[in-house]
Design a protein around this motif. Structure first.
Motif, PDB file in Angstrom:
ATOM      1  N   ASN A 296       1.315  -5.827   9.837  1.00  0.00           N
ATOM      2  CA  ASN A 296       1.600  -6.036   8.423  1.00  0.00           C
ATOM      3  C   ASN A 296       0.623  -5.293   7.525  1.00  0.00           C
ATOM      4  N   LEU A 297      -0.648  -5.187   7.945  1.00  0.00           N
ATOM      5  CA  LEU A 297      -1.602  -4.420   7.157  1.00  0.00           C
ATOM      6  C   LEU A 297      -1.260  -2.931   7.196  1.00  0.00           C
ATOM      7  N   ALA A 298      -0.838  -2.438   8.359  1.00  0.00           N
ATOM      8  CA  ALA A 298      -0.401  -1.044   8.443  1.00  0.00           C
ATOM      9  C   ALA A 298       0.800  -0.796   7.530  1.00  0.00           C
ATOM     10  N   ALA A 299       1.712  -1.768   7.476  1.00  0.00           N
ATOM     11  CA  ALA A 299       2.866  -1.655   6.571  1.00  0.00           C
ATOM     12  C   ALA A 299       2.414  -1.701   5.111  1.00  0.00           C
ATOM     13  N   ASP A 300       1.468  -2.594   4.789  1.00  0.00           N
ATOM     14  CA  ASP A 300       0.938  -2.665   3.426  1.00  0.00           C
ATOM     15  C   ASP A 300       0.346  -1.319   2.996  1.00  0.00           C
ATOM     16  N   ASN A 301      -0.425  -0.718   3.893  1.00  0.00           N
ATOM     17  CA  ASN A 301      -1.035   0.579   3.587  1.00  0.00           C
ATOM     18  C   ASN A 301       0.025   1.638   3.300  1.00  0.00           C
ATOM     19  N   LEU A 302       1.060   1.653   4.137  1.00  0.00           N
ATOM     20  CA  LEU A 302       2.106   2.663   3.994  1.00  0.00           C
ATOM     21  C   LEU A 302       2.906   2.457   2.713  1.00  0.00           C
ATOM     22  N   ILE A 303       3.254   1.211   2.449  1.00  0.00           N
ATOM     23  CA  ILE A 303       4.042   0.900   1.243  1.00  0.00           C
ATOM     24  C   ILE A 303       3.272   1.289  -0.021  1.00  0.00           C
ATOM     25  N   ALA A 304       2.008   0.889  -0.075  1.00  0.00           N
ATOM     26  CA  ALA A 304       1.204   1.183  -1.266  1.00  0.00           C
ATOM     27  C   ALA A 304       0.936   2.676  -1.413  1.00  0.00           C
ATOM     28  N   LEU A 306       2.692   5.152  -0.577  1.00  0.00           N
ATOM     29  CA  LEU A 306       3.882   5.893  -1.015  1.00  0.00           C
ATOM     30  C   LEU A 306       4.424   5.362  -2.342  1.00  0.00           C
ATOM     31  N   GLY A 307       3.584   4.621  -3.061  1.00  0.00           N
ATOM     32  CA  GLY A 307       3.923   4.237  -4.431  1.00  0.00           C
ATOM     33  C   GLY A 307       4.883   3.093  -4.564  1.00  0.00           C
ATOM     34  N   GLU A 308       4.940   2.230  -3.560  1.00  0.00           N
ATOM     35  CA  GLU A 308       5.851   1.085  -3.594  1.00  0.00           C
ATOM     36  C   GLU A 308       5.036  -0.209  -3.637  1.00  0.00           C
ATOM     37  N   GLY A 309       5.680  -1.307  -4.010  1.00  0.00           N
ATOM     38  CA  GLY A 309       5.065  -2.623  -3.945  1.00  0.00           C
ATOM     39  C   GLY A 309       4.022  -2.866  -5.017  1.00  0.00           C
ATOM     40  N   PRO A 310       3.407  -4.068  -4.996  1.00  0.00           N
ATOM     41  CA  PRO A 310       2.464  -4.473  -6.040  1.00  0.00           C
ATOM     42  C   PRO A 310       1.171  -3.663  -6.048  1.00  0.00           C
ATOM     43  N   ARG A 311       0.809  -3.007  -4.920  1.00  0.00           N
ATOM     44  CA  ARG A 311      -0.413  -2.208  -4.871  1.00  0.00           C
ATOM     45  C   ARG A 311      -0.095  -0.719  -4.892  1.00  0.00           C
ATOM     46  N   ALA A 312       0.989  -0.351  -5.518  1.00  0.00           N
ATOM     47  CA  ALA A 312       1.432   1.037  -5.522  1.00  0.00           C
ATOM     48  C   ALA A 312       0.301   1.988  -5.918  1.00  0.00           C
ATOM     49  N   GLY A 313       0.071   2.974  -5.069  1.00  0.00           N
ATOM     50  CA  GLY A 313      -0.976   3.960  -5.335  1.00  0.00           C
ATOM     51  C   GLY A 313      -2.370   3.516  -4.955  1.00  0.00           C
ATOM     52  N   ASN A 314      -2.510   2.280  -4.463  1.00  0.00           N
ATOM     53  CA  ASN A 314      -3.830   1.734  -4.148  1.00  0.00           C
ATOM     54  C   ASN A 314      -3.792   1.046  -2.785  1.00  0.00           C
ATOM     55  N   PRO A 315      -3.648   1.804  -1.704  1.00  0.00           N
ATOM     56  CA  PRO A 315      -3.562   1.190  -0.371  1.00  0.00           C
ATOM     57  C   PRO A 315      -4.846   0.461  -0.011  1.00  0.00           C
ATOM     58  N   PRO A 316      -4.751  -0.643   0.726  1.00  0.00           N
ATOM     59  CA  PRO A 316      -5.937  -1.451   1.016  1.00  0.00           C
ATOM     60  C   PRO A 316      -7.012  -0.737   1.828  1.00  0.00           C
ATOM     61  N   ASN A 317      -6.618   0.143   2.755  1.00  0.00           N
ATOM     62  CA  ASN A 317      -7.591   0.678   3.708  1.00  0.00           C
ATOM     63  C   ASN A 317      -7.485   2.195   3.891  1.00  0.00           C
ATOM     64  N   PRO A 318      -7.784   2.955   2.850  1.00  0.00           N
ATOM     65  CA  PRO A 318      -7.740   4.412   3.000  1.00  0.00           C
ATOM     66  C   PRO A 318      -8.936   4.913   3.812  1.00  0.00           C
ATOM     67  N   ILE A 319      -8.696   5.864   4.694  1.00  0.00           N
ATOM     68  CA  ILE A 319      -9.775   6.485   5.458  1.00  0.00           C
ATOM     69  C   ILE A 319     -10.405   7.614   4.642  1.00  0.00           C
ATOM     70  N   ASN A 320      -9.565   8.384   3.964  1.00  0.00           N
ATOM     71  CA  ASN A 320     -10.025   9.516   3.144  1.00  0.00           C
ATOM     72  C   ASN A 320      -9.527   9.349   1.709  1.00  0.00           C
ATOM     73  N   PRO A 321     -10.080   8.380   0.980  1.00  0.00           N
ATOM     74  CA  PRO A 321      -9.550   8.052  -0.353  1.00  0.00           C
ATOM     75  C   PRO A 321      -9.641   9.191  -1.351  1.00  0.00           C
TER      76      PRO A 321
END
Length: 329
Positions: A296-304, A306-321
């Motif tokens: 689910n965290l991997a899905a959260d990262n992908l959704i955010a 790619l500009g979707e969901g409540p965290r659009a543009g701000n994924p929880p765990n970027p490696i290279n932000p």
């Protein structure tokens, strides 16, 4: 809809979450070869992987690709130089597996020290006929010295467990942890050589990098106590598996517990032929709750990402932000 690839079989309900946002290409079969992965990525905007190697060739062949979400903490399967050059974001899933992985590392260490696998095989072979005072003598965990190489989140979780067993904790890390953490864990920072010489049980919890390749080889194994154990729950390649098999065969160390291997899922045949090693198939995080949290965290990262969901543009765990918001090169 944007298109994504899910490169491995994962929980169907997580796929349903992703389908609310994306056109999902889900691989439910065998692990994709490098060629197959590149072909499936060619028209994708994002991908969810679980250790699948993603390098420069795959990125170059996928001009729309903007993010690859790894369902793992480690990301040595990503060519981060290629990711950065193309402004492709990588993400991972830290924190959610700390405690489960530490639990498993502890179980693996204890199984190696107390010869659980070796004695079980002996029993199953019908060899148990009588009690013997010297039958399968192992090494105590309680009151011994635990050496942790890699004092990150999981290393610290292991150190907390050591307090319940009245163990002395020594550790080696690329840099010392904060003094308050050392005090909380009652952990002593030492050099790698000192750790290997002093520890009764050595546990590896460091990330794989080129610099960490064969952190434990023949020279390091020669420093360890004859009855010491070595547990690897980090990454394959951190240990020279051939050198370890030889040290175990010659009984230069007491035992080992391994959950990861060089070139996995292949395992060095020499390890399969020595009795004093516990071998498991990369399952340190394998509880249902933890693997679901990772998916689910991997899905959260992908959704955010790619500009979707409540965290659009701000994924929880970027490696290279630093690449967030940049156009694909």
């Amino acid at each position: 809809m944007q298109k994504i690839l899910v490169a491995r079989p994962i929980f169907p309900d997580v796929i349903e979450r992703l389908k609310q946002h994306f056109d999902v290409d889900w691989n439910q079969g065998e692990v994709l070869s490098a060629t197959e992965l590149a072909q499936r990525l060619a028209d994708k905007d994002g991908a969810l992987t679980a250790g699948d190697p993603v390098g420069a060739a795959a990125i170059a062949a996928a001009p729309r690709l903007r993010v690859v979400s790894n369902m793992a903490v480690g990301f040595n399967n990503f060519d981060m130089a290629a990711f950065n050059a193309a402004n492709v974001l990588g993400t991972n899933t830290p924190e959610v597996l700390n405690e489960s992985t530490a639990d498993f590392g502890w179980a693996l260490m204890m199984a190696a020290a107390r010869r659980v696998t070796e004695s079980e095989h002996w029993l199953r072979a019908g060899k148990w006929q009588k009690w013997a005072y010297d039958g399968f003598l192992g090494s105590d965990i309680h009151g011994s010295t635990l050496g942790i190489i890699g004092m990150g989140r999981i290393g610290q979780a292991l150190a907390r467990r050591a307090r319940g067993f009245n163990m002395r904790v020594i550790y080696h890390n690329r840099s010392r942890v904060a003094p308050q953490i050392e005090a909380e864990l009652d952990a002593e920072y030492v050099s790698k050589e000192q750790l290997l010489k002093r520890a009764d049980h050595v546990v590896l919890v460091l990330p794989y990098t080129a610099e960490n390749h064969h952190t434990i080889g023949a020279a390091e194994l020669a420093l360890m106590k004859p009855a010491a154990t070595l547990t690897n729950i980090a990454r394959g390649g951190i240990v020279d598996d051939a050198a370890l098999a030889e040290a175990l065969r010659a009984k230069r160390i007491g035992a080992a517990g391994l959950d990861v291997y060089e070139g996995e899922p292949r395992v060095n045949p020499a390890l399969l032929s020595v009795p004093n090693v516990v071998l498991t198939p990369h399952i340190a995080s394998a509880t249902e709750a933890t693997r679901r949290a990772m998916a689910n965290l991997a899905a959260d990262n992908l959704i955010a990402a790619l500009g979707e969901g409540p965290r659009a543009g701000n994924p929880p765990n970027p490696i290279n932000p630093e690449v967030i918001g940049r156009a694909r090169a």
